[in-house]
Design an enzyme around this catalytic site. Structure first.
Site, PDB file in Angstrom:
ATOM      1  N   LYS A  64       8.105 -11.296  14.867  1.00 47.00           N
ATOM      2  CA  LYS A  64       7.220 -10.674  13.893  1.00 47.00           C
ATOM      3  C   LYS A  64       6.369 -10.194  15.119  1.00 47.00           C
ATOM      4  O   LYS A  64       5.218  -9.881  14.357  1.00 47.00           O
ATOM      5  CB  LYS A  64       6.576 -11.604  13.368  1.00 47.00           C
ATOM      6  N   LYS A  66       5.189 -11.985  17.366  1.00 49.04           N
ATOM      7  CA  LYS A  66       4.057 -13.179  17.274  1.00 49.04           C
ATOM      8  C   LYS A  66       3.755 -14.080  18.543  1.00 49.04           C
ATOM      9  O   LYS A  66       5.386 -15.094  18.745  1.00 49.04           O
ATOM     10  CB  LYS A  66       3.325 -13.533  15.896  1.00 49.04           C
TER      11      LYS A  66
HETATM   12  N1  C2G Z   1      -5.004 -20.297   6.054  1.00 44.92           N
HETATM   13  C1  C2G Z   1      -6.063 -20.701   5.421  1.00 44.92           C
HETATM   14  N2  C2G Z   1      -7.465 -19.842   5.408  1.00 44.92           N
HETATM   15  C2  C2G Z   1      -7.722 -20.016   6.236  1.00 44.92           C
HETATM   16  C3  C2G Z   1      -6.423 -19.889   7.860  1.00 44.92           C
HETATM   17  C4  C2G Z   1      -5.269 -19.843   6.742  1.00 44.92           C
HETATM   18  O1  C2G Z   1      -6.205 -20.831   3.858  1.00 44.92           O
HETATM   19  N3  C2G Z   1      -8.707 -19.969   7.204  1.00 44.92           N
HETATM   20  C5  C2G Z   1      -3.761 -20.132   5.559  1.00 44.92           C
HETATM   21  C6  C2G Z   1      -2.823 -19.399   4.884  1.00 44.92           C
HETATM   22  O2  C2G Z   1      -2.716 -18.230   3.997  1.00 44.92           O
HETATM   23  C7  C2G Z   1      -0.770 -19.821   4.924  1.00 44.92           C
HETATM   24  C8  C2G Z   1      -1.777 -21.100   6.077  1.00 44.92           C
HETATM   25  O3  C2G Z   1      -3.008 -21.409   5.341  1.00 44.92           O
HETATM   26  O4  C2G Z   1      -0.680 -19.782   3.539  1.00 44.92           O
HETATM   27  C9  C2G Z   1      -1.068 -21.149   7.185  1.00 44.92           C
HETATM   28  O5  C2G Z   1      -1.769 -19.833   7.975  1.00 44.92           O
HETATM   29  P1  C2G Z   1      -0.765 -19.192   9.339  1.00 44.92           P
HETATM   30  O6  C2G Z   1      -0.685 -20.029  10.368  1.00 44.92           O
HETATM   31  O7  C2G Z   1      -1.507 -18.107   9.911  1.00 44.92           O
HETATM   32  O8  C2G Z   1       0.475 -18.713   8.679  1.00 44.92           O
HETATM   33  P2  C2G Z   1       0.812 -16.997   8.074  1.00 44.92           P
HETATM   34  O9  C2G Z   1       1.068 -16.876   9.730  1.00 44.92           O
HETATM   35  O10 C2G Z   1      -0.018 -16.393   7.353  1.00 44.92           O
HETATM   36  O11 C2G Z   1       2.576 -17.623   7.630  1.00 44.92           O
HETATM   37  O12 C2G Z   1       6.564 -16.733   6.103  1.00 44.92           O
HETATM   38  C10 C2G Z   1       5.244 -17.255   5.756  1.00 44.92           C
HETATM   39  C11 C2G Z   1       4.705 -17.328   7.031  1.00 44.92           C
HETATM   40  O13 C2G Z   1       5.298 -18.256   7.214  1.00 44.92           O
HETATM   41  C12 C2G Z   1       3.415 -17.517   7.314  1.00 44.92           C
END
Ligand code: C2G
Length: 154
Positions: A64, A66
């Protein structure tokens, strides 16, 4: 299934004590674990009896574009220390979700609101409930990285 790290016994789909539980699944990278992640996990756990977190592997994230600050192993260790989390499994492809739902007997997939309506999750409604929870405003891994690079608050 014993956790290979320390012998912790986790309930898994085949375990008789696992049946009858309402099972929740969420996906994420959870890098530089912060209160936004924790509040998501707490609310996800409140939707059922058992929370499975599918944690993005370093290789999946590389695909991705990242690169997380902490490795998969460290991110997994931190997630497993959270009281709301019952099991951490690797997320290494976009296509594994239906298999995960079937293998772990998932009743509801939960994600933060930034995923609401996403094609990556909407189709899962054919297999289980899909719930999007409000994100926690004012915090993100990207923001933490940016603030750290500018030094401590004055
Ligand atoms: N999250 C949240 N509030 C934030 C930051 C993150 O509620 N201030 C939630 C995101 O919406 C997600 C979870 O925490 O549901 C994990 O966030 P990330 O690690 O950024 O996940 P992401 O990069 O969105 O990966 O297949 C889907 C991916 O793996 C999701």
């Amino acid at each position: 299934m014993a956790n290979e790290n320390d012998g912790t016994q986790f309930k898994v789909a085949g375990d008789s004590s696992y049946r009858g539980l309402r099972r929740v699944l969420t996906y994420g990278t959870f890098d530089l674990l912060h209160y936004g992640h924790v509040r998501l996990l707490r609310r996800a756990a409140q939707l059922g009896d058992y929370l499975v977190v599918a944690l993005s592997t370093d290789e999946f994230n590389a695909g991705k574009g990242k690169k997380s600050f902490y490795s998969y192993e460290v991110r997994r260790e931190m997630l497993e220390s959270i009281r709301y989390v019952d099991l951490v499994i690797p997320e290494d492809s976009w296509e594994q979700k239906v298999t995960d739902i079937k293998e772990y007997g998932i009743d509801v997939v939960v994600m933060g609101g930034d995923w609401a309506g996403s094609d990556r999750f909407e189709y899962l409604k054919d297999y289980c409930e899909v719930v999007y929870l409000d994100r926690t405003e004012g915090i993100s891994t990207t923001q933490v990285k940016a603030n750290l690079s500018t030094g401590p608050t004055k």
